[in-house]
Motif scaffolding. Structure first.
Motif, PDB file in Angstrom:
ATOM      1  N   PRO A  17       0.669  -1.145  -0.109  1.00 40.47           N
ATOM      2  CA  PRO A  17      -0.115  -0.184   0.327  1.00 40.47           C
ATOM      3  C   PRO A  17       0.823   1.577  -0.292  1.00 40.47           C
ATOM      4  O   PRO A  17       2.510   1.146   0.483  1.00 40.47           O
ATOM      5  N   GLU A  18      -0.087   2.505  -0.736  1.00 39.14           N
ATOM      6  CA  GLU A  18       0.749   3.759  -0.456  1.00 39.14           C
ATOM      7  C   GLU A  18       1.229   3.726   0.871  1.00 39.14           C
ATOM      8  O   GLU A  18       2.099   4.595   1.253  1.00 39.14           O
ATOM      9  N   ARG A  19       0.437   3.760   1.926  1.00 37.66           N
ATOM     10  CA  ARG A  19       0.609   4.649   3.310  1.00 37.66           C
ATOM     11  C   ARG A  19       0.164   3.513   4.134  1.00 37.66           C
ATOM     12  O   ARG A  19      -0.813   2.771   4.035  1.00 37.66           O
ATOM     13  N   ILE A  20       0.362   3.126   5.271  1.00 34.82           N
ATOM     14  CA  ILE A  20      -0.123   2.748   6.793  1.00 34.82           C
ATOM     15  C   ILE A  20      -0.528   3.261   7.634  1.00 34.82           C
ATOM     16  O   ILE A  20       0.171   4.135   7.985  1.00 34.82           O
ATOM     17  N   ALA A  21      -1.491   3.361   8.092  1.00 38.29           N
ATOM     18  CA  ALA A  21      -2.461   3.585   9.095  1.00 38.29           C
ATOM     19  C   ALA A  21      -1.370   3.985  10.731  1.00 38.29           C
ATOM     20  O   ALA A  21      -0.326   2.782  10.662  1.00 38.29           O
ATOM     21  N   GLY A  86       3.675  -8.461  10.762  1.00 37.94           N
ATOM     22  CA  GLY A  86       4.468  -7.279   9.777  1.00 37.94           C
ATOM     23  C   GLY A  86       4.072  -5.594   9.537  1.00 37.94           C
ATOM     24  O   GLY A  86       5.109  -4.971   9.138  1.00 37.94           O
ATOM     25  N   PHE A  87       3.041  -5.360   9.962  1.00 40.37           N
ATOM     26  CA  PHE A  87       2.642  -4.068   9.138  1.00 40.37           C
ATOM     27  C   PHE A  87       3.054  -3.852   8.234  1.00 40.37           C
ATOM     28  O   PHE A  87       3.070  -2.578   8.276  1.00 40.37           O
ATOM     29  N   LEU A  88       2.763  -4.365   7.149  1.00 42.67           N
ATOM     30  CA  LEU A  88       3.063  -4.089   5.493  1.00 42.67           C
ATOM     31  C   LEU A  88       1.935  -4.119   4.709  1.00 42.67           C
ATOM     32  O   LEU A  88       2.050  -3.531   3.649  1.00 42.67           O
ATOM     33  N   ARG A  89       1.140  -4.330   5.501  1.00 44.75           N
ATOM     34  CA  ARG A  89      -0.384  -4.154   5.195  1.00 44.75           C
ATOM     35  C   ARG A  89      -1.562  -3.711   6.210  1.00 44.75           C
ATOM     36  O   ARG A  89      -1.195  -3.659   7.440  1.00 44.75           O
ATOM     37  N   GLU A  90      -2.896  -3.061   5.544  1.00 46.19           N
ATOM     38  CA  GLU A  90      -3.617  -2.775   6.519  1.00 46.19           C
ATOM     39  C   GLU A  90      -5.015  -3.912   6.364  1.00 46.19           C
ATOM     40  O   GLU A  90      -5.732  -4.744   7.220  1.00 46.19           O
ATOM     41  N   GLU A  91      -4.678  -4.647   5.387  1.00 45.99           N
ATOM     42  CA  GLU A  91      -6.056  -5.284   5.142  1.00 45.99           C
ATOM     43  C   GLU A  91      -6.193  -6.808   5.952  1.00 45.99           C
ATOM     44  O   GLU A  91      -5.001  -7.144   5.655  1.00 45.99           O
ATOM     45  N   TYR A  92      -7.145  -7.153   6.747  1.00 46.77           N
ATOM     46  CA  TYR A  92      -7.009  -8.303   7.126  1.00 46.77           C
ATOM     47  C   TYR A  92      -6.919  -9.657   5.953  1.00 46.77           C
ATOM     48  O   TYR A  92      -8.177  -9.835   5.778  1.00 46.77           O
ATOM     49  N   PRO A  93      -5.693 -10.561   6.649  1.00 50.02           N
ATOM     50  CA  PRO A  93      -6.038 -11.772   6.226  1.00 50.02           C
ATOM     51  C   PRO A  93      -7.102 -12.888   5.368  1.00 50.02           C
ATOM     52  O   PRO A  93      -7.819 -12.624   6.874  1.00 50.02           O
ATOM     53  N   PRO A  94      -7.368 -13.098   4.975  1.00 50.55           N
ATOM     54  CA  PRO A  94      -8.730 -14.022   4.702  1.00 50.55           C
ATOM     55  C   PRO A  94      -9.028 -15.528   5.324  1.00 50.55           C
ATOM     56  O   PRO A  94      -7.157 -15.954   5.225  1.00 50.55           O
ATOM     57  N   PHE A  95      -9.175 -15.933   6.331  1.00 51.08           N
ATOM     58  CA  PHE A  95      -8.981 -17.380   6.566  1.00 51.08           C
ATOM     59  C   PHE A  95      -9.734 -17.879   5.711  1.00 51.08           C
ATOM     60  O   PHE A  95     -10.729 -18.546   5.263  1.00 51.08           O
ATOM     61  N   PHE A 152      11.791  -3.260  13.257  1.00 47.02           N
ATOM     62  CA  PHE A 152      12.159  -1.838  14.434  1.00 47.02           C
ATOM     63  C   PHE A 152      11.828  -1.379  14.174  1.00 47.02           C
ATOM     64  O   PHE A 152      11.467   0.169  14.871  1.00 47.02           O
ATOM     65  N   ILE A 153      13.305  -0.930  13.170  1.00 50.73           N
ATOM     66  CA  ILE A 153      13.424   0.531  12.937  1.00 50.73           C
ATOM     67  C   ILE A 153      12.421   0.934  12.105  1.00 50.73           C
ATOM     68  O   ILE A 153      11.643   2.050  12.365  1.00 50.73           O
ATOM     69  N   ALA A 154      11.513   0.332  11.161  1.00 48.49           N
ATOM     70  CA  ALA A 154      10.311   0.575  10.593  1.00 48.49           C
ATOM     71  C   ALA A 154       9.558   0.985  11.396  1.00 48.49           C
ATOM     72  O   ALA A 154       8.637   1.364  10.793  1.00 48.49           O
ATOM     73  N   VAL A 155       9.308   0.387  12.690  1.00 45.60           N
ATOM     74  CA  VAL A 155       8.092   0.737  13.372  1.00 45.60           C
ATOM     75  C   VAL A 155       7.856   2.275  13.870  1.00 45.60           C
ATOM     76  O   VAL A 155       6.491   2.571  13.682  1.00 45.60           O
ATOM     77  N   PHE A 156       8.992   2.943  13.642  1.00 38.40           N
ATOM     78  CA  PHE A 156       9.165   4.358  14.404  1.00 38.40           C
ATOM     79  C   PHE A 156       8.681   5.163  12.950  1.00 38.40           C
ATOM     80  O   PHE A 156       8.092   6.205  12.961  1.00 38.40           O
ATOM     81  N   ALA A 157       8.961   4.909  11.650  1.00 36.57           N
ATOM     82  CA  ALA A 157       9.464   5.482  10.470  1.00 36.57           C
ATOM     83  C   ALA A 157       7.866   5.855   9.688  1.00 36.57           C
ATOM     84  O   ALA A 157       7.058   6.464   9.882  1.00 36.57           O
ATOM     85  N   GLY A 162       3.527   7.234   8.291  1.00 38.67           N
ATOM     86  CA  GLY A 162       2.922   6.067   7.237  1.00 38.67           C
ATOM     87  C   GLY A 162       3.351   5.870   6.534  1.00 38.67           C
ATOM     88  O   GLY A 162       2.051   4.853   5.846  1.00 38.67           O
ATOM     89  N   ARG A 163       4.507   5.568   6.467  1.00 43.27           N
ATOM     90  CA  ARG A 163       5.211   4.626   5.137  1.00 43.27           C
ATOM     91  C   ARG A 163       6.067   4.261   6.030  1.00 43.27           C
ATOM     92  O   ARG A 163       7.139   4.141   6.715  1.00 43.27           O
ATOM     93  N   TRP A 164       5.673   2.824   4.770  1.00 47.56           N
ATOM     94  CA  TRP A 164       7.917   1.836   5.409  1.00 47.56           C
ATOM     95  C   TRP A 164       8.329   2.507   4.473  1.00 47.56           C
ATOM     96  O   TRP A 164       8.541   3.123   3.558  1.00 47.56           O
ATOM     97  N   PRO A 165       9.628   3.028   4.558  1.00 55.51           N
ATOM     98  CA  PRO A 165      11.143   3.258   3.721  1.00 55.51           C
ATOM     99  C   PRO A 165      11.092   1.764   2.579  1.00 55.51           C
ATOM    100  O   PRO A 165      11.012   1.242   2.781  1.00 55.51           O
ATOM    101  N   THR A 166      11.098   2.754   1.365  1.00 57.27           N
ATOM    102  CA  THR A 166      11.005   1.699   0.512  1.00 57.27           C
ATOM    103  C   THR A 166      12.275  -0.029   0.014  1.00 57.27           C
ATOM    104  O   THR A 166      11.440  -0.836   0.546  1.00 57.27           O
TER     105      THR A 166
END
Length: 199
Positions: A17-21, A86-95, A152-157, A162-166
């Protein structure tokens, strides 16, 4: 869509995603607990299927299609869960538990396809698989530790931007790809030795 460059018979693509909450790094691991419980059970099933596959290949030179399908489902479920934790996405994975080697496309972000080698298996490399995978496992432990530090570093980013460094996100995804290839090899889905390469 982040796709690997490898032609290995187990592939993982991720559509970031472009942004993550900003709050996602704080709660995704908690929200993922039901998936982690299911993944724990699926991992146990995968190990049993792996042992059965070992006997099947060593004695017949073939991998039954049904066993390969179960392993593909486990690997797909694992990567869907890991990308969420790993909060790379917001959508909940399907069961979902589709036992097919081709991804059914029911997850908007993750695609895992496996091309199992069902016949003409190398019985000798299957017999010694647990030994042959050791160099890959050693490298993967180091890479997984590095990916943990990056996450862990990405948590702060993500908390502040609201973005993972690419580059960091791509590194974590590439470690996941390496893990997929090693697990596909270890679980006897293929006799092709995984390459020592990210991507």
């Amino acid at each position: 869509m982040l796709e690997g460059s490898s032609s290995y018979p187990a592939t993982f693509s991720f559509d970031p995603p472009e942004r993550i909450a900003n709050w996602r790094p704080l709660v995704n691991w908690l929200l993922a607990i039901p998936h982690m419980a299911i993944l724990y059970v699926l991992q146990a099933v995968s190990q049993v299927v792996g042992v059965i596959s070992w006997f099947a290949i060593v004695f017949t030179g073939k991998l039954p299609d049904g066993l390969a399908n179960v392993q593909a489902m486990y690997l797909r479920y694992m990567l869907r869960t890991y990308t969420y934790i790993g909060f790379l996405r917001e959508e909940y994975p399907p069961f979902t538990f589709a036992t097919a080697t081709s991804d059914p496309g029911d997850d908007p972000r993750v695609r895992v396809d496996v091309q199992p080698q069902l016949t003409d298996r190398n019985r000798l490399t299957a017999f010694f698989r647990i030994v042959l995978v050791i160099p890959q496992a050693i490298v993967l432990v180091v890479l997984t530790f590095a990916a943990g530090v990056v996450t862990f570093i990405a948590v702060f980013a993500v908390l502040f931007t609201g973005r993972w460094p690419t580059g960091m996100r791509d590194f974590v995804i590439n470690v996941d790809r390496w893990s997929l290839r090693v697990q596909a090899y270890f679980l006897l889905l293929t006799d092709v030795y995984p390459p020592f390469t990210l991507g």
